[in-house]
Design a protein around this motif. Structure first.
Motif, PDB file in Angstrom:
ATOM      1  N   ARG A   1       1.120  -1.526   0.056  1.00  0.00           N
ATOM      2  CA  ARG A   1      -0.235  -0.094   0.208  1.00  0.00           C
ATOM      3  C   ARG A   1       0.612   1.214  -0.079  1.00  0.00           C
ATOM      4  O   ARG A   1       0.701   2.331  -0.667  1.00  0.00           O
ATOM      5  N   SER A   2       2.027   1.333   0.673  1.00  0.00           N
ATOM      6  CA  SER A   2       2.872   2.442   0.403  1.00  0.00           C
ATOM      7  C   SER A   2       3.056   2.672  -0.418  1.00  0.00           C
ATOM      8  O   SER A   2       3.739   3.714  -1.210  1.00  0.00           O
ATOM      9  N   ILE A   3       3.646   1.607  -1.994  1.00  0.00           N
ATOM     10  CA  ILE A   3       4.715   1.999  -2.708  1.00  0.00           C
ATOM     11  C   ILE A   3       3.369   2.113  -3.651  1.00  0.00           C
ATOM     12  O   ILE A   3       3.647   2.967  -5.050  1.00  0.00           O
ATOM     13  N   ASP A   4       2.448   1.588  -3.906  1.00  0.00           N
ATOM     14  CA  ASP A   4       0.478   2.267  -4.631  1.00  0.00           C
ATOM     15  C   ASP A   4       0.518   3.831  -4.198  1.00  0.00           C
ATOM     16  O   ASP A   4       0.229   4.280  -4.523  1.00  0.00           O
ATOM     17  N   LEU A   5       0.570   4.076  -3.124  1.00  0.00           N
ATOM     18  CA  LEU A   5       0.003   5.329  -2.963  1.00  0.00           C
ATOM     19  C   LEU A   5       1.700   6.598  -3.560  1.00  0.00           C
ATOM     20  O   LEU A   5       1.056   7.275  -4.174  1.00  0.00           O
ATOM     21  N   LEU A   6       2.332   5.924  -3.380  1.00  0.00           N
ATOM     22  CA  LEU A   6       3.106   6.575  -4.175  1.00  0.00           C
ATOM     23  C   LEU A   6       3.693   6.503  -5.451  1.00  0.00           C
ATOM     24  O   LEU A   6       4.179   8.081  -6.141  1.00  0.00           O
ATOM     25  N   PHE A   7       3.190   5.635  -6.372  1.00  0.00           N
ATOM     26  CA  PHE A   7       3.070   5.487  -7.425  1.00  0.00           C
ATOM     27  C   PHE A   7       1.652   6.479  -7.556  1.00  0.00           C
ATOM     28  O   PHE A   7       1.410   6.996  -8.898  1.00  0.00           O
ATOM     29  N   LEU A   8       0.365   6.336  -6.636  1.00  0.00           N
ATOM     30  CA  LEU A   8      -0.419   7.254  -6.968  1.00  0.00           C
ATOM     31  C   LEU A   8      -0.384   8.816  -7.105  1.00  0.00           C
ATOM     32  O   LEU A   8      -0.662   9.322  -8.178  1.00  0.00           O
ATOM     33  N   ILE A   9       0.978   8.885  -6.319  1.00  0.00           N
ATOM     34  CA  ILE A   9       0.770  10.917  -6.161  1.00  0.00           C
ATOM     35  C   ILE A   9       2.019  11.004  -7.482  1.00  0.00           C
ATOM     36  O   ILE A   9       2.184  11.526  -7.805  1.00  0.00           O
ATOM     37  N   GLY A  10       2.913   9.979  -8.029  1.00  0.00           N
ATOM     38  CA  GLY A  10       3.500  10.355  -9.428  1.00  0.00           C
ATOM     39  C   GLY A  10       2.324  10.529 -10.245  1.00  0.00           C
ATOM     40  O   GLY A  10       3.051  11.455 -11.464  1.00  0.00           O
ATOM     41  N   ILE A  11       2.003   9.189 -10.204  1.00  0.00           N
ATOM     42  CA  ILE A  11       0.575   9.599 -11.016  1.00  0.00           C
ATOM     43  C   ILE A  11       0.000  10.824 -11.213  1.00  0.00           C
ATOM     44  O   ILE A  11      -0.340  11.500 -12.911  1.00  0.00           O
TER      45      ILE A  11
ATOM     46  N   LEU B   1       1.085  13.464 -10.224  1.00  0.00           N
ATOM     47  CA  LEU B   1       2.098  14.084 -11.139  1.00  0.00           C
ATOM     48  C   LEU B   1       2.215  14.195 -12.357  1.00  0.00           C
ATOM     49  O   LEU B   1       1.830  15.041 -13.171  1.00  0.00           O
ATOM     50  N   LEU B   2       1.620  13.107 -13.230  1.00  0.00           N
ATOM     51  CA  LEU B   2       2.328  13.109 -14.553  1.00  0.00           C
ATOM     52  C   LEU B   2       1.163  13.483 -15.147  1.00  0.00           C
ATOM     53  O   LEU B   2       1.081  14.079 -16.136  1.00  0.00           O
ATOM     54  N   ALA B   3      -0.277  13.502 -14.470  1.00  0.00           N
ATOM     55  CA  ALA B   3      -1.225  13.479 -15.367  1.00  0.00           C
ATOM     56  C   ALA B   3      -1.531  14.699 -14.834  1.00  0.00           C
ATOM     57  O   ALA B   3      -2.147  15.919 -15.769  1.00  0.00           O
ATOM     58  N   PHE B   4      -0.492  15.971 -13.762  1.00  0.00           N
ATOM     59  CA  PHE B   4      -0.333  17.370 -14.082  1.00  0.00           C
ATOM     60  C   PHE B   4       0.113  17.992 -14.992  1.00  0.00           C
ATOM     61  O   PHE B   4      -0.205  18.604 -15.983  1.00  0.00           O
ATOM     62  N   LEU B   5       1.316  17.006 -15.649  1.00  0.00           N
ATOM     63  CA  LEU B   5       2.363  17.272 -16.161  1.00  0.00           C
ATOM     64  C   LEU B   5       1.463  17.582 -17.880  1.00  0.00           C
ATOM     65  O   LEU B   5       1.840  18.509 -19.206  1.00  0.00           O
ATOM     66  N   VAL B   6       0.612  16.252 -17.896  1.00  0.00           N
ATOM     67  CA  VAL B   6       0.568  16.446 -19.162  1.00  0.00           C
ATOM     68  C   VAL B   6      -0.901  17.178 -19.885  1.00  0.00           C
ATOM     69  O   VAL B   6      -1.227  17.701 -20.954  1.00  0.00           O
ATOM     70  N   GLU B   7      -2.188  17.464 -18.336  1.00  0.00           N
ATOM     71  CA  GLU B   7      -2.577  17.822 -18.629  1.00  0.00           C
ATOM     72  C   GLU B   7      -2.787  19.199 -17.837  1.00  0.00           C
ATOM     73  O   GLU B   7      -3.771  19.529 -16.978  1.00  0.00           O
ATOM     74  N   ASN B   8      -1.887  20.138 -18.224  1.00  0.00           N
ATOM     75  CA  ASN B   8      -1.644  21.492 -16.893  1.00  0.00           C
ATOM     76  C   ASN B   8      -2.495  22.572 -16.968  1.00  0.00           C
ATOM     77  O   ASN B   8      -3.687  22.969 -15.702  1.00  0.00           O
ATOM     78  N   GLN B   9      -3.020  22.893 -18.299  1.00  0.00           N
ATOM     79  CA  GLN B   9      -3.879  23.491 -18.702  1.00  0.00           C
ATOM     80  C   GLN B   9      -5.218  23.653 -17.969  1.00  0.00           C
ATOM     81  O   GLN B   9      -5.997  24.268 -17.284  1.00  0.00           O
TER      82      GLN B   9
ATOM     83  N   GLU C   1      -5.853  12.389 -21.231  1.00  0.00           N
ATOM     84  CA  GLU C   1      -7.422  12.745 -20.990  1.00  0.00           C
ATOM     85  C   GLU C   1      -7.844  11.817 -20.421  1.00  0.00           C
ATOM     86  O   GLU C   1      -8.425  11.830 -19.008  1.00  0.00           O
ATOM     87  N   VAL C   2      -7.706  10.974 -20.636  1.00  0.00           N
ATOM     88  CA  VAL C   2      -7.759   9.447 -19.789  1.00  0.00           C
ATOM     89  C   VAL C   2      -6.659   9.233 -18.802  1.00  0.00           C
ATOM     90  O   VAL C   2      -8.060   8.690 -17.889  1.00  0.00           O
ATOM     91  N   LEU C   3      -5.649   8.902 -18.379  1.00  0.00           N
ATOM     92  CA  LEU C   3      -4.900   9.146 -17.708  1.00  0.00           C
ATOM     93  C   LEU C   3      -5.451  10.036 -16.138  1.00  0.00           C
ATOM     94  O   LEU C   3      -5.582  10.074 -15.343  1.00  0.00           O
ATOM     95  N   LEU C   4      -6.481  11.178 -16.505  1.00  0.00           N
ATOM     96  CA  LEU C   4      -7.194  11.803 -15.731  1.00  0.00           C
ATOM     97  C   LEU C   4      -8.065  11.441 -15.496  1.00  0.00           C
ATOM     98  O   LEU C   4      -8.294  11.489 -14.059  1.00  0.00           O
ATOM     99  N   VAL C   5      -8.522  10.658 -16.537  1.00  0.00           N
ATOM    100  CA  VAL C   5     -10.009  10.181 -16.129  1.00  0.00           C
ATOM    101  C   VAL C   5      -9.192   8.455 -14.820  1.00  0.00           C
ATOM    102  O   VAL C   5     -10.149   8.561 -13.714  1.00  0.00           O
ATOM    103  N   MET C   6      -8.619   7.994 -15.096  1.00  0.00           N
ATOM    104  CA  MET C   6      -7.891   7.185 -14.585  1.00  0.00           C
ATOM    105  C   MET C   6      -7.663   7.334 -12.618  1.00  0.00           C
ATOM    106  O   MET C   6      -7.622   7.254 -11.399  1.00  0.00           O
ATOM    107  N   VAL C   7      -7.192   8.935 -12.700  1.00  0.00           N
ATOM    108  CA  VAL C   7      -6.620   9.294 -11.217  1.00  0.00           C
ATOM    109  C   VAL C   7      -7.546   9.639 -10.944  1.00  0.00           C
ATOM    110  O   VAL C   7      -7.683   9.207 -10.027  1.00  0.00           O
ATOM    111  N   MET C   8      -8.840  10.597 -11.460  1.00  0.00           N
ATOM    112  CA  MET C   8     -10.113  10.220 -10.746  1.00  0.00           C
ATOM    113  C   MET C   8     -10.768   9.422 -10.130  1.00  0.00           C
ATOM    114  O   MET C   8     -10.931   8.963  -8.490  1.00  0.00           O
ATOM    115  N   GLY C   9     -11.044   8.411 -10.751  1.00  0.00           N
ATOM    116  CA  GLY C   9     -11.047   7.253 -10.604  1.00  0.00           C
ATOM    117  C   GLY C   9     -10.402   6.284  -9.000  1.00  0.00           C
ATOM    118  O   GLY C   9     -11.377   6.121  -8.597  1.00  0.00           O
TER     119      GLY C   9
END
Length: 334
Positions: free
Chosen positions: A127-137, A139-147, A255-263
């Motif tokens: 769960r700790s590793i998953d949390l770190l990856f979620l934070i990374g995802i 951040l990645l979604a923010f970089l891809v869809e920052n606007q 956009e799908v990446l951002l949907v995945m993050v929200m889900g």
């Protein structure tokens, strides 16, 4: 009945009531015929592919969990048995939030003789590793869809006005931050011996120790590689379903990446199977991409519903397999 069981029962009932209320609030204006029509018009080859990809992801979770079990007690855990335990845990989570982690540990403890405490330690690492990856995802979604992130933040808060107010009241703002930091420090010092603080500190130490212990595994690269691949699979599960539905087929990968993050954030909520919270967050972000409100809600219902059905079927099969395995008996010392 013990007071703790009554308290747990009330918590479960409240979380279920909250999930049902959110779900009803979202879908009360959706005609059932519209949902059926959307399901029938969807390209089911993509949805079936998403289920196959998702099932492989569940197996990969089991394989990764088995990598953490380098124990000197009990019997070595195979990837298939670890997978079956994971699926049993997912089914239990649909009924009782967070209970699935204990359930899967209990299943393996019975069949392999490893103590539940040690198994729970590996779950904390996971769960700790998953949390770190979620934070990374995120951040990645923010970089891809920052606007889009900036646009959404602007809708909720007037960023220009907020910035001007902060500059005009900068000394007061800095003083407030300093007071807040000092208050947190004072409370932390004053209540450092309280049960809650000690539990938080203990959890933090366990997380750090768990992450460090990954380097001592027989296959650390397999662990990190599978952790990355699990999130890639999450993305492709969402992406294939988006291709199946006409209103979401034109979404970009970002956009799908951002949907995945929200889900994913919706699934983290303490309700049974993310019911309601998953649907609300996925539908909300799809609406921001120009998808109609009804189509966004139907998309969330389709992907969540198919995944729940998959978990129930695969989890029930895994439960049948695990209960047929005899309980592990510690061999007598010679």
């Amino acid at each position: 009945m013990p007071r703790t069981k009554i308290k747990q029962g009330i918590q479960i009932a409240l979380s279920l009531a909250l999930a049902i209320w959110i779900f009803w609030l979202l879908y009360r204006d959706i005609e059932f015929t519209n949902l059926v029509a959307q399901v029938r018009s969807s390209k089911w080859i993509w949805i079936l592919l998403s289920l196959v990809v998702s099932l492989f992801g569940y197996w990969l979770r089991g394989w990764r969990w088995a990598l953490l079990m380098n124990f000197d007690e009990g019997k070595e855990v195979s990837a298939s048995r670890s997978y079956h335990a994971v699926m049993v845990g997912y089914v239990v989570n649909l009924l009782i939030p967070r209970a699935g982690e204990v359930a899967r540990c209990g299943v393996l403890s019975r069949t392999n003789g490893i103590s539940i405490g040690r198994l729970l330690g590996t779950v904390i690492v996971e769960r700790s590793i998953d949390l770190l990856f979620l934070i990374g995802i995120i951040l990645l979604a923010f970089l891809v869809e920052n606007q889009l992130f900036i646009s959404l933040a602007g809708e909720m808060v007037d960023l220009n006005s907020l910035g001007a107010k902060l500059l005009n009241n900068l000394p007061i703002f800095l003083a407030g931050v300093a007071v807040f930091v000092l208050l947190v420090y004072y409370l932390g010092r004053k209540f450092r011996n309280s049960g809650l603080i000690q539990k938080a500190q203990s959890f933090g130490r366990q997380v750090v120790f768990g992450i460090k212990s990954i380097s001592d595994l027989k296959n650390p690269w397999g662990f990190w590689g599978s952790s990355i691949l699990i999130w890639v699979i999450y993305f492709f599960t969402m992406y294939t379903v988006s291709l199946a539905i006409q209103s979401t087929a034109n979404l970009t990968p970002g956009e799908v990446l951002l949907v995945m993050v929200m889900g994913t954030i919706g699934m983290v909520a303490p309700v049974q199977g993310g019911i309601g919270t998953f649907h609300a967050l996925v539908a909300y972000i799809l609406i921001q991409f120009g998808v109609s409100e009804s189509d966004g809600k139907i998309f969330a219902a389709i992907i969540h519903g198919t995944q729940v059905i998959l978990v129930l079927i695969a989890g029930f099969i895994s439960w049948l397999i695990m209960v047929r395995i005899p309980a592990w008996i510690k061999p007598d010392k010679v």
